[in-house]
Motif scaffolding. Structure first.
Motif, PDB file in Angstrom:
ATOM      1  N   ALA A   1      81.682  89.449  36.500  1.00 24.82           N
ATOM      2  CA  ALA A   1      80.365  89.393  37.133  1.00 24.82           C
ATOM      3  C   ALA A   1      79.269  89.830  36.169  1.00 24.82           C
ATOM      4  CB  ALA A   1      80.356  90.273  38.386  1.00 24.82           C
TER       5      ALA A   1
ATOM      6  N   ALA B   1      72.333  95.639  37.826  1.00 21.11           N
ATOM      7  CA  ALA B   1      73.312  94.560  38.000  1.00 21.11           C
ATOM      8  C   ALA B   1      74.516  95.030  38.808  1.00 21.11           C
ATOM      9  CB  ALA B   1      73.755  94.037  36.636  1.00 21.11           C
TER      10      ALA B   1
ATOM     11  N   ARG C   1      86.521  97.467  43.811  1.00 18.41           N
ATOM     12  CA  ARG C   1      86.421  96.208  43.072  1.00 18.41           C
ATOM     13  C   ARG C   1      87.316  96.265  41.844  1.00 18.41           C
ATOM     14  NH1 ARG C   1      81.451  93.507  44.161  1.00 18.41           N
ATOM     15  NH2 ARG C   1      82.080  91.884  42.675  1.00 18.41           N
TER      16      ARG C   1
ATOM     17  N   GLU D   1      87.073  91.678  37.996  1.00 20.44           N
ATOM     18  CA  GLU D   1      86.012  91.126  38.836  1.00 20.44           C
ATOM     19  C   GLU D   1      84.640  91.620  38.373  1.00 20.44           C
ATOM     20  OE1 GLU D   1      85.202  90.631  43.653  1.00 20.44           O
ATOM     21  OE2 GLU D   1      86.710  92.044  42.914  1.00 20.44           O
ATOM     22  N   ILE D   2      84.548  92.913  38.122  1.00 27.53           N
ATOM     23  CA  ILE D   2      83.267  93.471  37.665  1.00 27.53           C
ATOM     24  C   ILE D   2      82.942  92.985  36.262  1.00 27.53           C
ATOM     25  CG2 ILE D   2      82.011  95.598  37.140  1.00 27.53           C
ATOM     26  CD1 ILE D   2      83.731  96.997  39.249  1.00 27.53           C
TER      27      ILE D   2
ATOM     28  N   GLU E   1      73.686  95.311  42.548  1.00 26.82           N
ATOM     29  CA  GLU E   1      73.621  94.000  43.190  1.00 26.82           C
ATOM     30  C   GLU E   1      75.007  93.408  43.393  1.00 26.82           C
ATOM     31  OE1 GLU E   1      70.994  91.769  40.703  1.00 26.82           O
ATOM     32  OE2 GLU E   1      69.196  92.868  41.360  1.00 26.82           O
ATOM     33  N   GLU E   2      75.891  93.589  42.429  1.00 26.23           N
ATOM     34  CA  GLU E   2      77.243  93.043  42.548  1.00 26.23           C
ATOM     35  C   GLU E   2      78.050  93.800  43.604  1.00 26.23           C
ATOM     36  OE1 GLU E   2      78.562  90.353  41.356  1.00 26.23           O
ATOM     37  OE2 GLU E   2      76.731  89.826  40.286  1.00 26.23           O
TER      38      GLU E   2
ATOM     39  N   LYS F   1      77.880  92.870  47.254  1.00 30.02           N
ATOM     40  CA  LYS F   1      78.586  91.652  47.675  1.00 30.02           C
ATOM     41  C   LYS F   1      79.956  91.955  48.255  1.00 30.02           C
ATOM     42  CE  LYS F   1      76.298  88.853  44.118  1.00 30.02           C
ATOM     43  NZ  LYS F   1      76.509  87.986  42.923  1.00 30.02           N
TER      44      LYS F   1
ATOM     45  N   GLN G   1      78.538  87.144  33.579  1.00 24.57           N
ATOM     46  CA  GLN G   1      77.695  86.079  34.106  1.00 24.57           C
ATOM     47  C   GLN G   1      76.215  86.440  34.023  1.00 24.57           C
ATOM     48  OE1 GLN G   1      78.477  82.932  35.317  1.00 24.57           O
ATOM     49  NE2 GLN G   1      80.507  83.349  34.451  1.00 24.57           N
ATOM     50  N   ARG G   2      75.948  87.731  33.955  1.00 24.03           N
ATOM     51  CA  ARG G   2      74.575  88.227  33.845  1.00 24.03           C
ATOM     52  C   ARG G   2      74.214  88.558  32.397  1.00 24.03           C
ATOM     53  NH1 ARG G   2      72.310  90.772  38.589  1.00 24.03           N
ATOM     54  NH2 ARG G   2      73.541  90.348  40.463  1.00 24.03           N
TER      55      ARG G   2
END
Length: 367
Positions: A323, A359, A315, A319-320, A362-363, A366, A326-327
């Protein structure tokens, strides 16, 4: 008339974000997750604000004496300033005054090149190795053979050296014997060792100041002492070195530190038991987090700081980063060559790091 032609223009340092929103996990600026020593809070309650009508002590004696006592050095070997940034800025101004370039790594604290540009100091950024370690030979042998320096670089010479140890943002530590080799081989210039993170498991170069009068060791209250908001930095060096540095400071501003910083800093450094307790908590949390991150496939060099510099092979860093944001989890990322895929994750409390790991799990699912 073009008055802008005489403006000293520089691209400023970009500090870590200080978001105004609440309910976030803030892991982007290497702040200590624990409060300052208890005596600091008690002193604040007893503060007589009428004292603030007076100027603070320009010699900063209460803080200088406390630091000297704690480290068992003479007060003539101690310099203090408004955070280690102030100390370092004064050191650049005082000691780097030749036509030869100052040397520091290409990946390191990004204020160094800003100060060099601001003060019109020539400099050269020396590339770290692929594993982000320093090659000592890059900083030795400028007047002799056997160094990695090119003939042109040897002719150009060396006007000074700055090494963050452990380095930021990589967290990589250079051993004391390597530091001594660099200092010993560059006796005709000042070598600055910036130890903002040294208390989290690395070895300080402080013992070397009695052997080398060209060495300045810089530390801070911002990380291990939980006082980033008070802006307290300090340095150790030979008596002559500290005198030259103080002369520049008093030519710049006689009252650089405020009363609360002086008094509260002295109280904070006196509480060794609390310092050891919180420092050890952070180290334990860091080591536990390393294990969890490795289990998730992250790659990173070993860290002796209060942060971990990581990347994931599957990743992108951006991107990480996005993400997590967003949390409401904020880490630090630089969109620059060599490190754009990396994230610097400050060490928070156990609870904060558990939420981070949750977190990330979970990411990564995906993918």
């Amino acid at each position: 008339m073009n008055w802008e032609a005489n403006v000293r223009k520089v691209v400023p340092y970009t500090p870590g974000e200080q978001p105004k929103i609440k309910n976030i996990i803030k892991l982007n600026t290497n702040e200590n997750p624990y409060p300052p020593a208890p005596a600091v809070a008690e002193r604040i309650k007893e503060t007589d604000v009428s004292d603030y009508r007076k100027y603070p002590d320009p010699t900063c004696s209460v803080l200088v004496d406390a630091i000297a006592d704690y480290y068992n050095v003479d007060k003539k070997n101690v310099f203090v300033g408004v955070g280690s940034d102030d100390v370092l800025a004064m050191a650049f101004l005082a000691f780097f005054n030749s036509e030869k370039p100052v040397l520091f790594p290409d990946i390191t604290y990004s204020f160094y090149d800003v100060w060099a540009q601001l003060y019109r100091i020539p400099y050269r950024q020396v590339p770290l190795k692929d594993d982000f370690t320093i090659d000592v030979d890059d900083y030795t042998g400028y007047g002799a053979g056997g160094s990695k320096a090119s003939d042109e670089q040897k002719k150009e010479g060396c006007g000074g050296i700055v090494i963050a140890n452990p380095n930021a943002p990589t967290g990589v530590f250079l051993g004391l014997s390597a530091i001594e080799k660099i200092v010993a081989d560059n006796r005709d210039v000042v070598v600055i060792v910036d130890e903002a993170y040294v208390d989290f498991g690395a070895e300080s170069a402080l013992p070397l100041i009695n052997k080398y009068d060209n060495l300045l060791v810089v530390q801070t209250f911002s990380k291990s002492r939980s006082m980033a908001g008070m802006r307290i930095g300090y340095a150790f060096g030979s008596e002559k070195l500290i005198k030259y540095l103080s002369d520049v400071k008093f030519s710049f501003n006689s009252y650089t530190m405020n009363m609360p910083s002086l008094e509260l800093g002295a109280l904070a450094i006196a509480d060794k038991e609390y310092f050891e307790e919180t420092r050890n908590k952070i180290i334990a949390t860091r080591e536990r987090t390393k294990v969890k991150l490795k289990e998730l496939g992250f790659e990173f060099a070993d860290s002796k700081t209060n942060f971990i510099f990581v990347k994931h092979p599957q990743r992108s860093g951006k991107e990480i980063f996005d993400a997590l944001r967003q949390r409401n989890i904020i880490v630090r990322r630089w969109d620059i060559e060599r490190i754009s895929e990396y994230l610097r994750i400050s060490i928070g409390t156990d609870e904060e790091m558990d939420q981070l790991i949750k977190a990330l799990k979970e990411e990564l699912k995906k993918c």
